[in-house]
Design a protein around this motif. Structure first.
Motif, PDB file in Angstrom:
ATOM      1  N   LEU A  54      45.343 -67.247  11.410  1.00  0.00           N
ATOM      2  CA  LEU A  54      45.894 -67.995  12.539  1.00  0.00           C
ATOM      3  C   LEU A  54      45.734 -69.487  12.271  1.00  0.00           C
ATOM      4  O   LEU A  54      46.377 -70.315  12.885  1.00  0.00           O
ATOM      5  N   GLN A  74      54.879 -70.073   7.519  1.00  0.00           N
ATOM      6  CA  GLN A  74      54.633 -69.437   8.814  1.00  0.00           C
ATOM      7  C   GLN A  74      55.129 -68.010   8.818  1.00  0.00           C
ATOM      8  O   GLN A  74      54.525 -67.112   9.405  1.00  0.00           O
ATOM      9  N   THR A  75      56.267 -67.806   8.165  1.00  0.00           N
ATOM     10  CA  THR A  75      56.864 -66.472   8.147  1.00  0.00           C
ATOM     11  C   THR A  75      55.990 -65.505   7.349  1.00  0.00           C
ATOM     12  O   THR A  75      55.718 -64.389   7.801  1.00  0.00           O
ATOM     13  N   ALA A  78      52.960 -64.693   9.332  1.00  0.00           N
ATOM     14  CA  ALA A  78      53.291 -63.770  10.420  1.00  0.00           C
ATOM     15  C   ALA A  78      53.388 -62.338   9.898  1.00  0.00           C
ATOM     16  O   ALA A  78      52.901 -61.395  10.519  1.00  0.00           O
ATOM     17  N   ARG A  79      54.006 -62.176   8.726  1.00  0.00           N
ATOM     18  CA  ARG A  79      54.147 -60.839   8.133  1.00  0.00           C
ATOM     19  C   ARG A  79      52.785 -60.226   7.842  1.00  0.00           C
ATOM     20  O   ARG A  79      52.529 -59.071   8.145  1.00  0.00           O
ATOM     21  N   ARG A  81      49.841 -60.984   9.136  1.00  0.00           N
ATOM     22  CA  ARG A  81      49.152 -60.660  10.391  1.00  0.00           C
ATOM     23  C   ARG A  81      49.682 -59.355  10.953  1.00  0.00           C
ATOM     24  O   ARG A  81      48.954 -58.486  11.383  1.00  0.00           O
ATOM     25  N   ASN A  82      51.007 -59.260  10.939  1.00  0.00           N
ATOM     26  CA  ASN A  82      51.655 -58.102  11.552  1.00  0.00           C
ATOM     27  C   ASN A  82      51.297 -56.806  10.830  1.00  0.00           C
ATOM     28  O   ASN A  82      51.099 -55.777  11.456  1.00  0.00           O
ATOM     29  N   PHE A  87      44.438 -57.980  16.432  1.00  0.00           N
ATOM     30  CA  PHE A  87      43.632 -58.975  17.147  1.00  0.00           C
ATOM     31  C   PHE A  87      43.235 -58.485  18.530  1.00  0.00           C
ATOM     32  O   PHE A  87      44.042 -57.865  19.230  1.00  0.00           O
ATOM     33  N   PRO A 107      53.711 -55.424  18.765  1.00  0.00           N
ATOM     34  CA  PRO A 107      53.685 -55.694  17.311  1.00  0.00           C
ATOM     35  C   PRO A 107      54.743 -54.890  16.553  1.00  0.00           C
ATOM     36  O   PRO A 107      55.264 -55.358  15.538  1.00  0.00           O
ATOM     37  N   TYR A 110      58.139 -56.499  16.171  1.00  0.00           N
ATOM     38  CA  TYR A 110      58.324 -57.434  15.069  1.00  0.00           C
ATOM     39  C   TYR A 110      58.391 -56.726  13.720  1.00  0.00           C
ATOM     40  O   TYR A 110      58.571 -57.355  12.702  1.00  0.00           O
TER      41      TYR A 110
END
Lengths: 221, 414
Positions: A54, A74-75, A78-79, A81-82, A87, A107, A110
């Motif tokens: 994050l 960022q992308t 995000a991937r 994390r996903n 979290f 989630p 996405y």
């Protein structure tokens, strides 16, 4: 599973630079149940944010499995994390206008999974945290403990490798807190790595390993 | 592809902030409403004024002579000159096919005109067959005066619709005889005008046309002409030939070339161009005002989107933590602003076209200065397109802002 090498992080506010993490070396193995403790300002939340991709770090290396988590777009972040991380937050962070199952399923949205399948999987995980009957309730219609269980179901739905929990019991009474930690323990017993930040000793004692942070460094284990 | 969740987001935000959404949408709605209403009003005004001309040839001019004001070639000022058939012939000879139609005319002073027991007072004019190509004359029954009538100086007449109504009432006028100045004239046709101004209609349809040659004979004015109207070849403008034609008359009647009074003319084309120029101005004004109000609405939408993004900072942070990519956040915000502008604009379009239809139903073709208001569908759709595009553009700034929110910062924000 996780390897941190000399992680440093500082924040600049105005003319002052505040070094929050001053070189963290840490290894967490697959399937560990770890708690991070420390006084406020010790950098434990920052550490968790870096683990959760994050937040970015200034120096050092962070390996999540084989992946070097560094200079990600960022992308890409995000991937990661996903797909790999779940979290759980102190204030639950559920979307107020979505029902329990929709929050759990978010989630998967996405991951571009169809709605029908999202619902099916969300209900499965809600059942698992004992809230199947509350699937269509809004967060405001649930108690704090129930909301946190919804949040845990949400963190589990993508079948992540690691769950990161930032003071997950901070807003709950002690009885509920213990129920939540028990749930984390069950999750951990299935082989998912769990890292939680807390400042309550009795919570930390229920984990398998406790890391103490002090002034941006690992004090003792 | 119907993305249920994305639409759910949009409807939720709208449902939870009814007043704010309503006020924003009202801005856009009003913008498009005003633009369309203004366009409709502009076109109504234009149609109203243009219909006053009817089918009267736009490229025409009237020419007549007046008392001279300058002495010339040994002749004193204050002379009256008389136009004649030879003048018309001279103009035709000089300009050839540059002049399209030319129609000299002569008034026939008349007293009471009667058919049986019905009587009336109408204006009687001698005309040539070309007239119906110049003035707004539409034959309703029978025919107009023709070349044979001209050559044989027949007592054939074409009467206006109101003349027929007064003299014949329900009877069929064709072939019947009307008494003018004690002589009998046979009705060969009935005409009306397609001009819209009530005065023009009355004047035109209360007229009786007879062949010019007949008129010259019965008034005992052989070869004389009161004035003439002509149209020019479409390749030329009237103004280009106006002075040349008048010069022919000046030469032939020894009128000073710079005498402002000797030969006069009325350039219909110039008059029409001036009016059309006015409407071009009005149209530009309509677009400026309309687009201005549209812009105000769109900026309103952009502004609200900014506030929405601020308000949803935390939600966006949560979504990002759960794996939302910047692209997915941008598309969410964009869709919302496009949706809002589209719906509001579409409703504005519906309301304004409905309003114009209503206006049309009330006024119709009746008004002299305002008739048949209409909206150019292409322009309305163009405005709609611009609206949606602008909605997307104004949404883009807050969308990018939202996409750049750091999840850590957003989650801290209690």
């Amino acid at each position: 599973m996780i390897k941190l090498e000399n992680i440093r992080k500082s924040y600049t506010t105005g003319f002052n630079t505040l070094e929050v993490l001053k070189g963290i070396d840490l290894e967490i193995l697959e399937g560990e149940f770890v708690s991070i403790m420390g006084s406020s300002g010790s950098g434990k939340s920052t550490l968790l944010n870096i683990l959760g991709i994050l937040d970015a770090y200034d120096q050092g290396n962070y390996y999540l499995g084989d992946i070097l988590v560094k200079n990600l777009s960022q992308t890409q972040a995000a991937r990661l994390r996903n797909q790999h991380l779940g979290f759980v937050f102190q204030s639950f962070n559920l979307l107020a206008f979505k029902s329990a199952w929709e929050n759990v399923a978010l989630p998967l949205y996405y991951q571009k999974i169809p709605r029908a399948e999202r619902r099916e999987r969300a209900l499965k995980y809600l059942d698992r945290v004992g809230l199947l009957d509350w699937a269509d309730h809004l967060p405001t219609q649930l108690s704090g403990g129930q909301q946190q269980r919804v949040a845990i179901a949400r963190s589990l739905i993508t079948q992540p490798r690691m769950i990161l929990a930032d003071e997950p019991t901070g807003a709950l009474d002690s009885v509920t807190s213990h129920e939540i930690i028990k749930l984390f323990k069950e999750v951990n017993e299935e082989g998912i790595t769990v890292v939680l930040v807390t400042h309550e000793h009795d919570i930390a004692e229920m984990t398998n390993r406790t890391i103490f942070l002090k002034d941006g460094l690992i004090d003792l284990e | 592809m119907f993305d249920y969740d994305k639409w759910q987001e949009i409807f939720e935000t709208i449902r939870k902030h009814k007043l704010r959404t309503f006020l924003t949408a009202l801005g856009v709605w009003w913008g498009i409403f005003m633009l369309v209403i203004l366009m409709g009003a502009g076109s109504g005004l234009e149609n109203g004024v243009v219909s006053q001309f009817g089918s009267h040839a736009r490229n025409s001019m009237y020419v007549w002579t007046q008392r001279t004001t300058k002495p010339y070639a040994g002749l004193p000022a204050g002379r009256y000159t008389q136009l004649r058939d030879d003048d018309i012939q001279a103009i035709e000879d000089r300009f050839g096919n540059m002049v399209e139609y030319i129609s000299p005319r002569l008034f026939v002073p008349s007293g009471e005109i009667s058919y049986g027991l019905n009587k009336g007072a109408f204006s009687v004019r001698g005309e040539t067959p070309d007239l119906r190509f110049i003035e707004a004359i539409v034959i309703v029954e029978g025919r107009f005066v023709n070349e044979i009538d001209m050559a044989q100086k027949r007592k054939s007449i074409c009467i206006g619709r109101r003349v027929r109504d007064v003299l014949f009432e329900e009877e069929d006028p064709l072939g019947k005889y009307i008494r003018i100045n004690g002589a009998e004239y046979q009705v060969v046709g009935v005409f009306r005008t397609d001009q819209s101004d009530e005065e023009d209609v009355k004047e035109s349809e209360e007229t009786i046309f007879m062949p010019l040659t007949t008129a010259q004979q019965v008034t005992n004015r052989p070869g004389e002409v009161a004035w003439f109207v002509c149209t020019v070849n479409p390749k030329y403008r009237v103004a280009e030939l106006e002075e040349g034609i008048k010069d022919v008359i000046r030469e032939r009647h020894k009128i000073h070339p710079e005498d402002p009074q000797g030969v006069r003319s009325n350039n219909v084309e110039e008059e029409f161009r001036q009016i059309m120029g006015l409407f071009t101005g009005i149209r530009i004004l309509v677009w400026i005002v309309g687009i201005g109000s549209l812009l105000a609405g769109i900026i309103g939408v952009g502004n609200v989107m900014l506030i929405i993004v601020k308000e949803r900072t935390k939600e966006i942070g949560i979504r990002k933590a759960l794996g939302a990519t910047p692209t997915s956040i941008i598309s969410m915000i964009l869709m919302e602003s496009v949706f809002l502008t589209f719906i509001a604009g579409y409703l504005g379009l519906l309301a304004s076209t409905g309003m114009i239809a209503l206006l049309k139903a009330f006024i119709g073709d009746g008004g002299a200065f305002f008739s048949n208001p209409q909206v150019n569908l292409g322009a309305a759709l163009g405005a709609m397109f611009i609206l949606v595009l602008a909605g997307a553009l104004t949404g883009l700034v807050p969308a990018i802002q939202a996409a750049n929110i750091e999840p850590v910062q957003a989650l801290k924000d209690e």
